[in-house]
Design an enzyme around this catalytic site. Structure first.
Site, PDB file in Angstrom:
ATOM      1  N   ARG A   1      42.581  31.904   5.630  1.00 23.18           N
ATOM      2  CA  ARG A   1      42.385  30.942   6.706  1.00 23.18           C
ATOM      3  C   ARG A   1      42.827  31.583   8.014  1.00 23.18           C
ATOM      4  O   ARG A   1      43.978  32.012   8.146  1.00 23.18           O
ATOM      5  CB  ARG A   1      43.188  29.657   6.437  1.00 23.18           C
ATOM      6  CG  ARG A   1      43.039  28.671   7.550  1.00 23.18           C
ATOM      7  CD  ARG A   1      43.668  27.306   7.339  1.00 23.18           C
ATOM      8  NE  ARG A   1      43.525  26.628   8.618  1.00 23.18           N
ATOM      9  CZ  ARG A   1      44.502  26.037   9.308  1.00 23.18           C
ATOM     10  NH1 ARG A   1      45.719  25.945   8.794  1.00 23.18           N
ATOM     11  NH2 ARG A   1      44.271  25.523  10.483  1.00 23.18           N
TER      12      ARG A   1
ATOM     13  N   HIS B   1      42.514  26.343  17.266  1.00 18.80           N
ATOM     14  CA  HIS B   1      43.910  26.284  16.822  1.00 18.80           C
ATOM     15  C   HIS B   1      44.828  26.384  18.054  1.00 18.80           C
ATOM     16  O   HIS B   1      45.504  27.388  18.271  1.00 18.80           O
ATOM     17  CB  HIS B   1      44.187  27.412  15.819  1.00 18.80           C
ATOM     18  CG  HIS B   1      45.442  27.238  15.013  1.00 18.80           C
ATOM     19  ND1 HIS B   1      45.446  27.203  13.629  1.00 18.80           N
ATOM     20  CD2 HIS B   1      46.721  27.089  15.384  1.00 18.80           C
ATOM     21  CE1 HIS B   1      46.698  27.046  13.189  1.00 18.80           C
ATOM     22  NE2 HIS B   1      47.491  26.981  14.233  1.00 18.80           N
TER      23      HIS B   1
ATOM     24  N   GLU C   1      45.762  20.647  13.261  1.00 22.22           N
ATOM     25  CA  GLU C   1      46.986  19.863  13.500  1.00 22.22           C
ATOM     26  C   GLU C   1      47.058  19.138  14.837  1.00 22.22           C
ATOM     27  O   GLU C   1      47.972  19.398  15.636  1.00 22.22           O
ATOM     28  CB  GLU C   1      48.224  20.774  13.392  1.00 22.22           C
ATOM     29  CG  GLU C   1      48.519  21.253  12.005  1.00 22.22           C
ATOM     30  CD  GLU C   1      49.919  21.876  11.878  1.00 22.22           C
ATOM     31  OE1 GLU C   1      50.673  21.896  12.857  1.00 22.22           O
ATOM     32  OE2 GLU C   1      50.245  22.326  10.771  1.00 22.22           O
TER      33      GLU C   1
ATOM     34  N   ASN D   1      48.183  20.074   5.954  1.00 21.16           N
ATOM     35  CA  ASN D   1      49.325  20.972   6.160  1.00 21.16           C
ATOM     36  C   ASN D   1      50.605  20.165   5.986  1.00 21.16           C
ATOM     37  O   ASN D   1      50.704  19.060   6.534  1.00 21.16           O
ATOM     38  CB  ASN D   1      49.340  21.543   7.584  1.00 21.16           C
ATOM     39  CG  ASN D   1      48.204  22.511   7.854  1.00 21.16           C
ATOM     40  OD1 ASN D   1      47.361  22.768   6.990  1.00 21.16           O
ATOM     41  ND2 ASN D   1      48.165  23.038   9.067  1.00 21.16           N
TER      42      ASN D   1
ATOM     43  N   GLU E   1      48.049  24.671   4.772  1.00 25.12           N
ATOM     44  CA  GLU E   1      49.291  25.353   5.181  1.00 25.12           C
ATOM     45  C   GLU E   1      50.463  24.760   4.433  1.00 25.12           C
ATOM     46  O   GLU E   1      50.567  23.537   4.297  1.00 25.12           O
ATOM     47  CB  GLU E   1      49.603  25.134   6.671  1.00 25.12           C
ATOM     48  CG  GLU E   1      48.901  26.048   7.625  1.00 25.12           C
ATOM     49  CD  GLU E   1      49.335  25.798   9.072  1.00 25.12           C
ATOM     50  OE1 GLU E   1      50.512  25.469   9.302  1.00 25.12           O
ATOM     51  OE2 GLU E   1      48.478  25.926   9.951  1.00 25.12           O
TER      52      GLU E   1
END
Ligand SMILES: *[C@@H]1O[C@H](CO)[C@@H](O)[C@H](O)[C@H]1NC(C)=O
Ligand SMILES: *[C@@H]1O[C@H](CO)[C@@H](O)[C@H](O)[C@H]1NC(C)=O
Ligand SMILES: *[C@@H]1O[C@H](CO)[C@@H](O)[C@H](O)[C@H]1NC(C)=O
Ligand SMILES: *[C@@H]1O[C@H](CO)[C@@H](O)[C@H](O)[C@H]1NC(C)=O
Length: 499
Positions: free
Chosen positions: A102, A147, A192, A332, A402
């Site tokens: 990833r 990200h 996230e 995650n 994660e």
């Protein structure tokens, strides 16, 4: 390391297998199609911050403008230098024997201005070479489109507080599908949003540094959810038939364990889950914000004197557009917290605050193993989280994108990391075989020690140690790297497993 040190290190690695053997891990084999992998993110490992025409992003700007906000005034200017050393990364991935890797694409490396009018061919080449090398070695790329490294021109427009970002993200995602979709079949739209909205737009200690407790998180969540849906629909409508891949969003959550079995604490723990995870997951998996968030923020906003809720309202059209934009649930997670009731919805009216909106308080149990505060070794909490996600979001396939352990030393004999990952993998087996949850894969954060945002290089989470003082950024496998490679080979946490 000298050869003597290396010998000693190998003995220690062997001993670590013996220690694990004596523990009580689940003795089932991992399913044949279960994917093992490791994760990284562009800003945290690539360096080459202005190499070959890359544009400036929000983290370049933040670390250069406010160096005092980062431990030791570090930045990601060079970090692991994976922009130049990516072949070393591929060798490490081969050594681990991972099924997937990833990683994320740097928006500003591909589109230096953020917009699609100018594509940087050097950036495109970098990612195509890397993806091709992964495929050549039987490693599936699982690619995050965004990200946290927003192009700086968009940050200057207010970043994720500005809903215009929805279309810019969509246009960038389309470019990624066009340029890389022949090589990449597994996409993550956004990483996230919970953490970036909380720490970047509410508390303000991460980029871009907005300390806006009343509205920041809700505006930020609103834009992220819509941007994710935009990218999902573009893939679905323009690329899926041709490219036949999957796409989802990575959401992060700790587990909220009620601090007591009083009704108020049970309700507080559930409310906390909705404010942390539900804020992002509910619109995507069920439609609209969670009811408890709508009610609590709405009530408090009016009591505070706002003319309407601080939580932006979705139109029915938006609710329908966002609902169902997932192929699986990408999760995650790092920790468990004990949640208790703190205030009723109409108490402590004054300063508008996300933290007062939920009305909950959070603590941990001092007996739980932890080194850095935000990671603790509570595998039963992880299993409860998996069950909560399964029950609340229509039993989706779950992919752990994660999970991992942090220390301050980067020690090579990282037994705590082995124990943590072993415990969490064992909880996954419990969830698969005893709870009937379909879990597709597991991803260690992270391949190698890297730039951990505001804490710089002070927290180490890698399976590989990186010597940040050497110009070559020399990578050395820790005990956990050898241990994880063994788990992947055997598809089993012990010497012998049941099929
Ligand atoms: C699409 O992918 C699925 C697995 O994800 C596979 O079963 C199917 O055969 C593929 N279809 C095409 C047209 O490639
Ligand atoms: C606060 O709300 C509770 C119900 O949740 C109600 O019983 C109480 O009267 C309210 N108090 C005030 C001061 O409005
Ligand atoms: C760095 O790598 C180069 C090329 O692989 C090598 O020649 C050199 O000796 C290395 N330097 C150090 C300090 O490890
Ligand atoms: C796995 O554990 C069960 C009991 O928990 C035991 O009965 C079984 O023999 C074990 N299987 C192997 C292969 O060790």
């Amino acid at each position: 390391m000298s050869s003597k040190d290396l010998k000693m290190f190998r003995v220690i690695v062997l001993l670590s297998f013996l220690v694990i053997r004596a523990s009580s891990l689940n003795n089932h084999s991992f399913p044949n199609n279960f994917m093992f992998g490791v994760a990284t993110a562009s800003y945290q490992i690539e360096g080459g911050w202005d190499a070959d025409g890359k544009g400036e992003n929000m983290w370049d700007w933040w670390t250069h403008t406010f160096p005092e906000k980062i431990s030791n005034r570090y930045s990601g200017d060079v970090t692991c230098d994976s922009y130049h050393l990516w072949r070393d990364d591929v060798e490490m991935l081969k050594h681990l024997g991972v099924n997937h890797y990833r990683l994320s694409i740097s928006w500003s490396r591909v589109l230096p201005e953020g917009t699609t009018n100018y594509v940087n061919q050097k950036g495109v080449e970098y990612y195509r070479n890397l993806f091709q090398a992964l495929l050549d070695n039987g490693i599936t790329p699982l690619v995050t489109i965004y990200h946290w490294d927003l192009p700086q021109p968009f940050n200057e427009l207010g970043g994720w507080m500005n809903p215009l970002i929805v279309d810019y993200l969509g246009d960038y995602a389309r470019v990624c599908f066009q340029l890389f979709g022949d090589l990449v079949k597994n996409w993550i739209t956004i990483n996230e949003p919970q953490t970036t909205c909380l720490q970047g737009y509410t508390q303000g200690y991460k980029a871009p540094g907005y300390a806006n407790e009343g509205e920041g998180i809700y505006l930020c969540a609103y834009t992220h959810v819509l941007a994710h849906a935009r990218a999902y629909h573009i893939y679905d409508e323009e690329f899926r038939a041709l490219q036949n891949g999957t796409i989802s969003i990575v959401l992060d959550s700790s587990w909220s364990e009620p601090a007591s079995d009083s009704d108020k604490d049970l309700e507080a723990a559930e409310t906390q889950m909705e404010f942390i995870l539900g804020l992002y997951a509910n619109p995507i998996y069920n439609g609209n914000w969670p009811r408890v968030v709508i009610d609590r923020v709405g009530t408090r906003s009016l009591l505070e004197g706002y003319s309407k809720s601080r939580l932006p309202e979705f139109t029915q059209e938006q609710i329908d557009y966002v609902k169902g934009t997932y192929d699986f649930f990408a999760l995650n997670t790092y920790a468990t917290n004990l949640i208790y009731h703190q205030i009723d919805v109409n108490q402590s009216i004054g300063k508008a605050s996300y933290f007062l909106d939920s009305g909950t308080g959070s603590k941990t149990d001092p007996s739980w193993k932890t080194v850095v505060g935000w990671v603790n070794d509570v595998p039963w909490g992880f299993r409860k989280l998996l069950n909560w996600v399964s029950e609340h979001y229509k039993r989706p396939d779950i992919f752990i994108t994660e999970n991992g352990w942090s220390d301050y030393t980067g020690e090579l004999n990282d037994q705590d990391r082995i124990e943590y990952i072993g415990n969490y993998l064992s909880a996954i087996l419990d969830a698969i075989y005893e709870d009937g949850i379909n879990i597709l894969g597991y991803t260690v954060w992270t391949l190698m020690d890297n730039f951990e945002w505001q804490v710089g290089y002070s927290q180490k989470m890698g399976l590989y140690y990186v010597d940040f003082d050497s110009p070559n950024r020399t990578r050395t496998p820790k005990a956990s790297a050898e241990w994880f490679a063994g788990v992947i080979r055997g598809r089993c946490l012990l010497d012998q497993c049941e099929n």
